[in-house]
Design a protein around this motif. Structure first.
Motif, mmCIF file in Angstrom:
data_model
loop_
_atom_site.group_PDB
_atom_site.id
_atom_site.type_symbol
_atom_site.label_atom_id
_atom_site.label_comp_id
_atom_site.label_asym_id
_atom_site.label_seq_id
_atom_site.Cartn_x
_atom_site.Cartn_y
_atom_site.Cartn_z
ATOM 1 N N ARG A 68 14.459 -13.448 6.256
ATOM 2 C CA ARG A 68 13.838 -13.884 5.002
ATOM 3 C C ARG A 68 12.483 -14.556 5.215
ATOM 4 O O ARG A 68 11.589 -14.430 4.414
ATOM 5 C CB ARG A 68 14.792 -14.819 4.238
ATOM 6 C CG ARG A 68 15.247 -14.161 2.949
ATOM 7 C CD ARG A 68 16.360 -14.909 2.272
ATOM 8 N NE ARG A 68 17.655 -14.318 2.526
ATOM 9 C CZ ARG A 68 18.667 -14.930 3.142
ATOM 10 N NH1 ARG A 68 18.553 -16.160 3.575
ATOM 11 N NH2 ARG A 68 19.810 -14.319 3.305
ATOM 12 N N ASP A 69 12.352 -15.276 6.342
ATOM 13 C CA ASP A 69 11.154 -16.115 6.543
ATOM 14 C C ASP A 69 9.906 -15.333 6.914
ATOM 15 O O ASP A 69 8.806 -15.709 6.559
ATOM 16 C CB ASP A 69 11.404 -17.120 7.677
ATOM 17 C CG ASP A 69 12.629 -17.961 7.393
ATOM 18 O OD1 ASP A 69 12.945 -18.096 6.209
ATOM 19 O OD2 ASP A 69 13.261 -18.441 8.347
ATOM 20 N N LYS A 71 7.668 -13.177 6.183
ATOM 21 C CA LYS A 71 7.023 -12.343 5.163
ATOM 22 C C LYS A 71 5.825 -11.569 5.741
ATOM 23 O O LYS A 71 5.579 -10.429 5.358
ATOM 24 C CB LYS A 71 6.516 -13.218 4.001
ATOM 25 C CG LYS A 71 7.634 -13.828 3.178
ATOM 26 C CD LYS A 71 8.079 -12.903 2.056
ATOM 27 C CE LYS A 71 9.280 -13.433 1.305
ATOM 28 N NZ LYS A 71 10.577 -13.380 2.029
ATOM 29 N N ASN A 72 5.091 -12.212 6.641
ATOM 30 C CA ASN A 72 3.908 -11.544 7.192
ATOM 31 C C ASN A 72 4.305 -10.376 8.094
ATOM 32 O O ASN A 72 3.634 -9.350 8.131
ATOM 33 C CB ASN A 72 3.042 -12.526 7.987
ATOM 34 C CG ASN A 72 2.562 -13.666 7.111
ATOM 35 O OD1 ASN A 72 2.496 -13.536 5.898
ATOM 36 N ND2 ASN A 72 2.233 -14.788 7.727
ATOM 37 N N GLN A 74 7.106 -8.651 7.702
ATOM 38 C CA GLN A 74 7.573 -7.599 6.782
ATOM 39 C C GLN A 74 6.389 -6.871 6.139
ATOM 40 O O GLN A 74 6.389 -5.649 6.006
ATOM 41 C CB GLN A 74 8.438 -8.219 5.692
ATOM 42 C CG GLN A 74 9.729 -8.772 6.258
ATOM 43 C CD GLN A 74 10.555 -9.503 5.233
ATOM 44 O OE1 GLN A 74 10.198 -9.530 4.071
ATOM 45 N NE2 GLN A 74 11.630 -10.104 5.669
#
Ligand code: DP6
Length: 332
Positions: A68-69, A71-72, A74
């Motif tokens: 989840r953490d 984001k970059n 992903q």
């Protein structure tokens, strides 16, 4: 569909701090870093196949799940999948030989290895320069980890960022005596991520323009120092530039202070050893850890002093290293 890449961290001698374009990650300043052979990340990326189907990206860094953490991470996977014209999700397993997110430049090796492995997994081939442009969109300082040795990240002037790429100034064989020693003080994650800290500095620091203009002069001095292997000029310029970067953070609202008392103790140790005639300088990124710049002749003595300090839980001594590359040794 599966590929693995190895990258080394790149520590800035002239810092990147401030984006002229946050979306494309374009810096206000060109900057220079060294790709370090002892700070390494290996990353395996596998996009879904008919045998292994991933519904979401799965990200495992040093045995911990970050689904989840990150984001970059992903975003970078989605960007690369988009270029390849697929909507696939991936499993990513990454291992570093040093603590992540503690100001030891882990995002540099992390994004360089991730990007090359993901491109290879999807059959995308890039020149090193074009790869650095793609890496840049994941994390700015990682642009420099694509190349080895002394690396310049050109700020570029075009709005689309096509002229903002990494360039190898000299490869890893250029200065065999050069050393950078990372001190490990604190393996905790930093209080504010560099992305947010950087943006806050640009918006609120009244000295930000002076940082940008004075860094242009530091850049010229650093290039001169590297070209002439002038270690004194290199060290003095790196220290001056790093301290100015931290000054812009401290003068932001609210203040961003990455240092702790151990950081100050090590700075004082450097000053003391220098006063005693040893060629030693420091640089500090977005975290409390201090990196020592020195030459091979003083490496053993400096490491001994560092290890005698109670706050130093480890040191990693590096020479100049290689840029990002593929390997067939997958992590899963
Ligand atoms: C202090 O590259 O982590 O290490 O581009 O937002 O991902 P993003 O920031 P990041 O910033 C690192 C800044 C620095 C200096 C440097 O490495 O040049």
């Amino acid at each position: 569909m599966k590929a693995t890449a190895i990258a080394n961290a790149n520590v800035a001698l002239i810092k990147y701090w401030g984006k002229r374009n946050e979306e494309l990650i374009l810096p206000f300043n060109s900057n220079i870093g060294i790709t370090c052979d002892g700070l390494t990340t290996r990353t395996t990326v596998e996009f879904s196949t008919k045998y292994n189907s991933y519904k979401d990206h799965q990200i495992i860094i040093n045995d911990e799940e970050f689904n989840r953490d990150e984001k970059n991470v992903q975003g970078q996977l989605d960007r690369i999948a988009g270029i390849a014209g697929v909507e696939l999700k991936a499993k990513v397993v990454s291992e570093t030989n040093f603590p992540v997110a503690a100001g030891l430049a882990s995002s540099t090796s992390g994004f360089a290895a991730l990007t090359l492995a993901a491109c290879e997994a999807l059959g995308l081939k890039y020149s090193p320069r074009d790869l650095s442009i793609l890496v840049r969109q994941g994390s700015g300082s990682a642009t420099r980890s694509v190349m080895g040795g002394f690396v310049l990240w050109n700020k570029g002037i075009k709005p689309d960022g096509t002229d903002s790429f990494a360039e190898e100034l000299f490869d890893k064989h250029y200065w065999p005596e050069f050393r950078i020693i990372a001190t490990i003080l604190n393996t905790k994650k930093k209080s504010i991520a560099s992305r947010a800290g950087m943006s806050q500095t640009v918006q609120t620091c009244p000295y930000f323009n002076s940082w940008v203009t004075s860094t242009e002069i530091d850049l010229l001095n650093m290039r001169k120092a590297i070209n002439n292997k002038n270690f004194k000029l290199l060290g003095e310029t790196a220290e001056f530039n790093a301290l100015k970067m931290h000054a812009t953070m401290i003068a932001s609202k609210p203040a961003i202070i990455y240092w702790n008392s151990s950081t100050i103790n090590i700075i004082n140790m450097v000053y003391k050893m220098r006063a005693a005639g040893i060629e030693i300088y420091f640089t500090i990124d977005a975290g409390p850890n201090v990196k020592i710049l020195c030459l091979k002749k003083d490496e053993i003595q400096i490491t001994k002093v560092l290890k005698s300090l109670k706050e130093v839980i480890g040191t990693i001594s590096c020479s100049l290293g290689d840029g990002v590359r593929l390997t067939s040794e997958h992590l899963f």
